[in-house]
Design an enzyme around this catalytic site. Structure first.
Site, short mmCIF file in Angstrom:
data_model
loop_
_atom_site.label_atom_id
_atom_site.label_comp_id
_atom_site.label_asym_id
_atom_site.label_seq_id
_atom_site.Cartn_x
_atom_site.Cartn_y
_atom_site.Cartn_z
N ALA A 1 28.07 16.48 -2.76
CA ALA A 1 27.93 17.43 -1.66
C ALA A 1 27.54 16.70 -0.38
CB ALA A 1 26.86 18.48 -2.00
N ARG B 1 35.52 12.46 6.22
CA ARG B 1 35.51 11.01 6.51
C ARG B 1 35.75 10.20 5.24
NH1 ARG B 1 30.94 7.52 6.80
NH2 ARG B 1 29.59 9.31 6.38
N ILE C 1 14.51 -3.37 -4.41
CA ILE C 1 13.48 -4.09 -5.18
C ILE C 1 12.96 -3.17 -6.30
CG2 ILE C 1 11.25 -5.30 -5.07
CD1 ILE C 1 11.64 -5.52 -2.02
N GLY D 1 22.92 -1.45 14.41
CA GLY D 1 22.77 -0.61 13.21
C GLY D 1 21.56 -0.96 12.37
N LYS E 1 5.75 5.32 1.96
CA LYS E 1 5.99 4.41 0.82
C LYS E 1 4.66 3.94 0.23
CE LYS E 1 10.47 3.00 2.67
NZ LYS E 1 11.14 2.10 3.60
N1 HSE Z 1 14.37 2.95 7.25
C1 HSE Z 1 13.89 2.13 6.18
C2 HSE Z 1 13.62 0.73 6.68
C3 HSE Z 1 14.86 1.99 5.03
O1 HSE Z 1 13.86 0.40 7.83
O2 HSE Z 1 13.13 -0.05 5.88
C4 HSE Z 1 14.85 3.15 4.11
O3 HSE Z 1 13.62 3.32 3.47
#
Ligand code: HSE
Length: 440
Positions: A43, A49, A136, A187, A205
């Site tokens: 989904a 694309r 990781i 990017g 995290k």
């Molecule tokens: N945006 C995160 C980073 C990656 O720059 O590490 C995805 O968790």
């Protein structure tokens, strides 16, 4: 041959990696699970694309509900990120008896226990390897590799975007805004980089890892969070001259009934292994009481690295389905039915060493005023350097390193000092982290 059906919600970069790996490694995954893993439905809002993946007709849909309510789907993979609708979709999938794989650290940080409890009710598995450290395998390591040990603490470089920006600032002497702009063009950074550069993604995290390391649930709002947007090339260069690098760190250690958990830019000794982690790479340095120091390094983001972590979760669940078991490895290594509440040590009580950079007029008596205010607040100075000489009443930089001091004392001293007209602009405060903070 047994077939296990997967429904993927979110066909972005990581979702595309998942589809590619499921196709490319189909034979290998069969050998490893004893089942054929079929990508039954995907989904996404954009199903036009091309992602360079071969898909059977009818696989793509714009309706995520079609996946979570599809009786033929065994495993739902959620890769849309954010809180809603991800939370609602995951809870629905669990209620419908589907196993769930997610990479959603923001959701797990805020609502992890709600999701884990819902999975228990229907006896299904939740796996979230890709939520921290991209490719990781740190989640499985904490759940299973450390099963015999107690984790005393960990330090992590958990955000690739920030690490990439700081690495380029260090290598090129460039300033934050210029590197960010270029990182966005290439990017490496999102159009809205706030979560990455302000430490918010790292704090999510950290909170996920904290639950695994210490077996409980902390209030994420209590995790002190500071990003890298005010770091200047001046600080990076001076840190380098003193033998330090500046890294955005997740810091976590157990202190009796409290956990010291915080996210902030940190001076770390350039000899520390974490100081060698450059570019968009991530690393987690974990201290076990019996195993001692360990470190895990790799790509924290990207199509194939993060996709590989998601597919490893699919494999792990597929193995359980084939064996007819679930909840074999407790979601938290401690396996308790109800999470213990973890108290985060208030930032004001944290004790650490500091790097300070003052902008001050170059007049006799300035240094003694600064050192006086620090001394009155129990802060002992380790070393002082003034860069440049300027009598025209504009500011010069004064750099200081302190001995260990209490955060509340430091903040009080800074507030007092910033009222003085001899100081120009804000004082730069960067905490020094030599190692995992010792229990105490
Ligand atoms: N945006 C995160 C980073 C990656 O720059 O590490 C995805 O968790």
């Amino acid at each position: 041959m047994k077939t296990i059906s997967v429904g993927l919600i979110g066909f972005g970069t990581v979702g595309t990696g998942v589809a590619k790996i499921l196709e490319k490694n189909a034979g290998l995954l069969y050998q490893r699970t004893g089942a054929h893993i079929e990508l039954k439905k995907i989904a996404d809002l954009d199903i036009k694309r091309s992602r360079g993946v071969r898909l059977k007709k009818g696989v793509l849909t714009t309706s995520a509900d079609e996946i979570v309510n599809n009786p033929e789907i065994d495993i739902v993979v959620e890769l849309i990120g954010g809180i809603e609708p991800a939370r609602r979709l995951i809870l629905k999938a669990l209620e419908n008896g589907k196993h769930v794989v997610t990479a959603n650290k923001a959701l797990l940080s805020a609502h992890g226990w709600e999701i884990f409890s819902a999975a228990r009710l229907t006896g299904v598995d939740v796996a979230f390897e890709a939520s921290v450290g991209g490719g990781i395998p740190i989640i499985r390591t904490m759940q299973e590799g450390f099963a015999s040990d107690r984790i005393s603490g960990f330090l992590g470089i958990l955000n690739g975007t920030s690490n990439y920006i700081l690495s380029r600032m260090t290598d090129e002497g460039a300033d934050f805004k210029a590197v960010l702009k270029d990182a966005q063009a290439q990017g490496y950074a999102e159009a809205d980089p706030t979560f990455d550069v302000e430490g918010i993604d790292t704090a999510h995290k950290l909170n996920v890892l904290l639950s695994l390391a210490f077996g409980g649930k902390a209030d994420p709002k209590k995790i002190y969070t500071e990003g890298i947007s005010s770091i200047t090339p001046l600080d990076i260069d001076f840190a380098r001259q003193l033998g330090y690098k500046i890294k955005l760190l997740a810091i976590c250690s157990g202190h009796g009934s409290e956990i010291d958990a915080r996210v902030h830019p940190s001076l770390i000794p350039e000899k520390h292994m974490l100081a060698q982690v450059g570019g968009a790479f991530n690393a987690i340095f974990v201290q076990g009481q019996d195993v001692g120091p360990t470190m895990f390094y790799g790509r924290g983001a990207g199509m194939m690295p993060t996709g590989s972590a998601v597919v490893a979760d699919i494999v792990s669940i597929a193995r359980n389905i084939v064996k007819g078991v679930s909840d074999r490895v407790p979601l938290l290594p401690y396996g308790s039915k109800a999470p213990k509440a973890i108290r985060i040590k208030p930032m004001s009580d944290v004790q650490t060493r500091y790097y300070l950079r003052f902008s001050a007029v170059d007049k006799p008596g300035v240094l003694s005023s600064i050192s006086g205010a620090l001394g009155r607040n129990h802060i002992s100075i380790h070393s002082v350097v003034q860069k440049g000489r300027d009598t025209s009443n504009t500011a010069v930089s004064i750099f200081m390193l302190t001995h260990e001091a209490k955060e509340s004392d430091l903040q009080k001293a800074i507030r007092q000092l910033e009222k003085l007209s001899m100081l120009k602009g804000k004082t730069m405060v960067i905490r020094i982290v030599e190692d995992i903070p010792a229990a105490g």
